[in-house]
Design an enzyme around this catalytic site. Structure first.
Site, PDB file in Angstrom:
ATOM      1  N   LYS A 219      -8.252  16.073   7.105  1.00 24.53           N
ATOM      2  CA  LYS A 219      -8.683  15.027   8.026  1.00 24.53           C
ATOM      3  C   LYS A 219      -8.280  15.656   9.162  1.00 24.53           C
ATOM      4  CE  LYS A 219      -6.312  10.945   6.636  1.00 24.53           C
ATOM      5  NZ  LYS A 219      -5.368  10.666   5.503  1.00 24.53           N
TER       6      LYS A 219
ATOM      7  N   GLY B  31      -0.243   4.988  -1.684  1.00 22.99           N
ATOM      8  CA  GLY B  31      -1.201   4.382  -2.327  1.00 22.99           C
ATOM      9  C   GLY B  31      -1.617   3.860  -3.760  1.00 22.99           C
ATOM     10  N   ARG B  32      -1.788   6.030  -4.729  1.00 16.16           N
ATOM     11  CA  ARG B  32      -2.323   4.955  -5.667  1.00 16.16           C
ATOM     12  C   ARG B  32      -2.007   4.416  -7.083  1.00 16.16           C
ATOM     13  NH1 ARG B  32      -0.299   9.920  -3.688  1.00 16.16           N
ATOM     14  NH2 ARG B  32       1.240  11.435  -5.411  1.00 16.16           N
TER      15      ARG B  32
ATOM     16  N   LYS C 296      -2.370   0.454   5.184  1.00 13.23           N
ATOM     17  CA  LYS C 296      -1.085   0.321   4.841  1.00 13.23           C
ATOM     18  C   LYS C 296      -0.188   0.595   7.114  1.00 13.23           C
ATOM     19  CE  LYS C 296       1.852   2.745   2.410  1.00 13.23           C
ATOM     20  NZ  LYS C 296       2.321   3.275   1.930  1.00 13.23           N
TER      21      LYS C 296
ATOM     22  N   GLU D  55     -11.551   6.047   8.253  1.00 14.00           N
ATOM     23  CA  GLU D  55     -12.395   5.517   7.357  1.00 14.00           C
ATOM     24  C   GLU D  55     -12.510   4.164   7.230  1.00 14.00           C
ATOM     25  OE1 GLU D  55     -11.013   9.831   5.717  1.00 14.00           O
ATOM     26  OE2 GLU D  55     -10.820   7.779   5.976  1.00 14.00           O
TER      27      GLU D  55
ATOM     28  N   GLU E 242      -3.815  13.767  -7.427  1.00 14.54           N
ATOM     29  CA  GLU E 242      -3.562  13.521  -6.202  1.00 14.54           C
ATOM     30  C   GLU E 242      -1.879  13.560  -6.544  1.00 14.54           C
ATOM     31  OE1 GLU E 242      -4.894  11.434  -2.475  1.00 14.54           O
ATOM     32  OE2 GLU E 242      -3.229   9.968  -3.213  1.00 14.54           O
TER      33      GLU E 242
ATOM     34  N   HIS F 291     -23.966  11.289 -24.891  1.00 16.55           N
ATOM     35  CA  HIS F 291     -25.452  11.318 -24.869  1.00 16.55           C
ATOM     36  C   HIS F 291     -25.849  12.514 -23.163  1.00 16.55           C
ATOM     37  CE1 HIS F 291     -27.532   9.902 -27.953  1.00 16.55           C
ATOM     38  NE2 HIS F 291     -25.912   8.872 -27.815  1.00 16.55           N
TER      39      HIS F 291
END
Length: 545
Positions: free
Chosen positions: A509, A272-273, A210, A216, A358, A389
């Site tokens: 961050k 964002g999510r 954005k 990152e 979040e 399993h």
């Protein structure tokens, strides 16, 4: 909108639920079903192509009534209406919360600061569709005139988890002539493996950020730029033919070398999510095509309308959200397992982790007061039957109560003999086993040696929901995602927290930005961290040489 003044635990419904819990907490699902032969038919509801069986929950009719009362007393209806009206319910950032506008049909009107944002959304969708058609048809050429065959999305968080999940979930519908990769981790291995067998002349990068400043994402973006330029002998003109951006920062996009005509925007009222159906979904549209992407949006919208209009008693996300609150706040359950019996949904639990934790991993109310109750449980899971399993042992016979959501489909996308019947038999069997277990008497009746009997007893009384749909299509995926989005909203509204900020990711961050130059400096830096962090930094500097 700042929520209710009354503290949640003071609501009459909450107090009644506390008393009610003491009365029902020992009642076994075996007893509930024995006393109500129609329970498995009655405690179901269906909407927007989703069938929900919630009968295997540790609830009575009174529990259900009190949970509905709690929703009313918490002002859930007003919160829903405020979101759909475009009110700035994200109060800490003074923003509207309008992922629902991303899938509103043309002609709808949703206002933000007096402006109808739906036409803006469709203008971007149309540009995305045009671009996707050009890439998919081979009309869009790279710098040397070759068609694009590799598409690499670079993002993180919501700019990665949604696109990755959607690509895997809808792989059946994707163009197999195109290769899709996703880079998010700052670990250089993530990028190195993504481009390992790619030809720069046939590779397109989508940089999804954005602000175009995310550490990152932009570190990986600049590495991608250097990799591309190396392949083109340093020709800066090549960048424009092999990079596009999903961003709002035109200046930084242009500085990077991307033609802003190839920038696809979204807005600050898109979290964002919750952004995978915005321009962040460009890689999804490239994979499955514009028509399938619009079907995905239609699925989102159908669940939005159900959530907005259905009475709470038959409202799928409301029911599920309240059941989660029942277990989290009264049974002290700390996790929820999401178990899709569909291999294409293998990344769906990971996607839900961000959406749920979040959003609702908060410790203060909208008014800034410390909560006196648990908020978000931990969401986790794997596709069946793999999980059976590995961790199902803990769910069946462990000491922790873990509510489960089973997700299954009536029709397989890849029919192979009896595979799907066996798969779905496991869905129904696991839910049945969790609910009813196997008593000591039943184990003995099987002739089990006395010493082994305790080990083979299943307590049962482990709650689950079963969610069924016809088949996994783009539309159904949209319905499922919106279903869980609105479960999260329901929980946040009742808990009186802000589900739409994420200040918890900021501190680490910020500290990382401070530590990076301390790791990179030629001379030994003066360190002012705690003794542990100082020691770790010095050891790392020594060992990296």
């Amino acid at each position: 909108m700042t929520g209710s003044i009354r503290e949640l635990r003071e609501y009459p419904a909450w107090k009644a639920l506390e008393t009610h819990y003491e009365n029902v907490r020992e009642i076994h699902l075996r007893e509930l079903f024995a006393n109500d032969p129609t329970r498995g038919e009655r405690m179901t509801t269906e909407a927007a192509g989703i069938y929900l069986d919630y009968s295997k929950n540790r609830i009575t009719n009174k529990t259900f009534t009190l949970l509905m009362q709690l929703a009313e007393e918490s002002g859930l209806r007003a919160r829903i209406d405020a979101m759909f009206r475009g009110e700035k319910i994200n109060i800490t950032e003074n923003r509207a919360v309008l992922h629902v506008a991303l899938r509103a049909p043309k002609g709808a009107s949703i206002l933000v600061d007096g402006e109808n944002v739906v036409p803006l959304v469709h203008a971007v969708l149309d540009r995305m569709a045009d671009f996707s058609n050009r890439v998919r048809s081979g009309t869009w050429k790279g710098h040397t005139g070759k068609r694009i065959r590799n598409i690499i999305n670079i993002g993180i968080g919501g700019s990665d988890l949604g696109p990755v999940m959607a690509y895997e979930a809808l792989k059946h519908y994707s163009d197999r002539a195109l290769t899709f990769r996703f880079v998010s981790n700052i670990d250089g291995t993530d990028f190195a493996e993504a481009v390992y067998d790619c030809d720069p002349t046939e590779t397109l990068f989508i940089i999804s950020s954005k602000t175009f400043t995310t550490l990152e994402t932009m570190t990986n973006a600049h590495t991608a730029r250097a990799w591309l330029l190396h392949g083109f002998g340093g020709d800066e003109r090549s960048v424009a033919g092999h990079f596009v951006a999903v961003s709002t920062n035109r200046g930084e996009v242009a500085k990077f070398g991307i033609d802003t005509a190839n920038m696809f925007e979204f807005w600050d009222w898109v979290g964002g999510r919750y952004s995978m159906d915005s321009a962040i979904g460009l890689s999804t549209m490239l994979a499955i095509g514009p028509d399938n992407f619009r079907a995905l949006l239609d699925g989102f919208h159908q669940m939005d309308e159900h959530f907005r209009t259905a009475p709470f008693e038959s409202n799928l996300p409301v029911i599920m959200g309240l059941l989660n609150i029942w277990y989290c706040n009264f049974f002290d359950a700390h996790t929820v397992a999401v178990l899709p019996y569909e291999q294409y949904l293998k990344r769906f639990p990971a996607y839900l982790q961000q959406m749920t934790m979040e959003s609702n991993g908060k410790h203060v109310t909208l008014d800034g007061a410390e909560v006196s109750y648990h908020t978000s449980p931990i969401y986790w899971g794997e596709p069946g039957t793999n999980g059976q399993h590995s961790f199902y042992q803990l769910i069946h016979q462990g000491t922790r109560l873990i509510p489960c959501d089973f997700i299954g489909f009536s029709q397989p996308l890849n029919p192979l003999g009896r595979h799907h019947d066996v798969l779905m038999a496991n869905v129904f069997a696991q839910a049945e086993a969790l609910a009813f277990g196997k008593t000591l008497e039943q184990v003995k009746a099987e002739g089990t040696p006395d010493w082994l009997v305790p080990h083979r007893v299943f307590e049962g009384n482990r709650p689950s929901n079963t969610i069924l749909a016809d088949r996994l299509t783009p539309k159904v995926l949209g319905i499922l995602i919106a279903f869980y989005e609105h479960i999260v909203f329901t929980q946040g509204a009742v808990w009186n927290i802000n589900s739409f900020d994420q200040w918890g990711v900021e501190l680490g961050k910020a500290l990382a930005q401070r530590i990076v130059p301390e790791l990179e400096s030629e001379s030994a830096p003066i360190l002012n961290h705690d003794s542990s962090t100082n020691t770790l930094i010095r050891r790392y500097r020594k060992e990296k040489g």
